[in-house]
Design a protein around this motif. Structure first.
Motif, short mmCIF file in Angstrom:
data_model
loop_
_atom_site.label_atom_id
_atom_site.label_comp_id
_atom_site.label_asym_id
_atom_site.label_seq_id
_atom_site.Cartn_x
_atom_site.Cartn_y
_atom_site.Cartn_z
N LEU A 1 -0.27 6.50 -4.92
CA LEU A 1 -1.37 5.34 -4.42
C LEU A 1 -0.44 3.93 -4.52
O LEU A 1 -0.72 3.35 -2.85
CB LEU A 1 -2.55 5.08 -5.30
N GLU A 2 0.01 3.96 -5.08
CA GLU A 2 0.82 2.67 -4.71
C GLU A 2 2.51 3.09 -4.69
O GLU A 2 2.65 2.05 -2.55
CB GLU A 2 2.14 2.12 -6.70
N GLU A 3 3.45 3.84 -3.86
CA GLU A 3 3.42 3.89 -2.71
C GLU A 3 3.15 4.51 -1.49
O GLU A 3 3.60 3.60 -0.56
CB GLU A 3 4.65 6.14 -2.85
N GLU A 4 2.05 4.99 -1.39
CA GLU A 4 1.06 5.02 -0.06
C GLU A 4 0.92 2.82 0.42
O GLU A 4 1.15 2.95 1.56
CB GLU A 4 -0.15 5.40 0.37
N ILE A 5 0.45 2.18 -0.60
CA ILE A 5 0.00 1.18 -0.25
C ILE A 5 1.56 -0.01 -0.01
O ILE A 5 1.14 -0.84 1.21
CB ILE A 5 -0.53 0.36 -1.88
N MET A 6 2.75 0.10 -0.33
CA MET A 6 3.63 -0.01 -0.46
C MET A 6 4.10 -0.23 1.44
O MET A 6 4.54 -0.31 1.71
CB MET A 6 4.98 0.63 -1.50
N ALA A 7 3.92 1.61 1.54
CA ALA A 7 4.50 1.86 3.09
C ALA A 7 3.51 1.10 4.23
O ALA A 7 3.17 1.00 4.76
CB ALA A 7 4.14 3.70 2.82
N LYS A 8 1.68 1.14 3.11
CA LYS A 8 0.59 0.54 4.28
C LYS A 8 1.53 -0.84 4.70
O LYS A 8 1.04 -1.52 5.44
CB LYS A 8 -0.29 0.63 4.01
#
Length: 106
Positions: free
Chosen positions: A44-51
């Motif tokens: 989730l943190e990776e997805e948030i960072m990507a967003k």
């Protein structure tokens, strides 16, 4: 009597072992859940960072387009001023010609 106590003791030991195995199984499940939770959290943190990076990229594009729009608006305004100046100069030239023609008639 001793035999019965030994049987009760053995039953208690067996029950204790069973509960220990259940506890170990539960601890293992808990560790797996923590690992999955950590993995999910990292994902989730990776997805948030990507967003966030995507949002920043879009914001940068918007800013660049806004700057380009302002530049083009300035160019259009400058072209209008030049056109108005040329029209005014042409009008003055025509008026001077008309004035000269009127003087020549006199």
């Amino acid at each position: 009597m001793i035999r019965r106590l030994e049987e009760q003791l053995q039953a208690a030991k067996d029950e204790l072992q069973l509960h220990q195995k259940e506890l170990q199984g539960m601890l293992l499940c808990l560790e797996e859940a923590k690992h999955l939770e950590a993995t999910d959290k990292a994902k989730l943190e990776e997805e948030i960072m990507a967003k966030q990076m995507e949002v920043q990229r879009i914001q940068d594009e918007v800013n660049a387009k806004d700057e380009e729009t302002k530049r083009l608006q300035d160019e259009v305004e400058e072209a209008r001023r030049k056109r108005d100046l040329l029209e005014a100069q042409e009008m003055i030239r025509r008026l001077e010609e008309q004035l000269q023609a009127a003087k020549d008639e006199l």
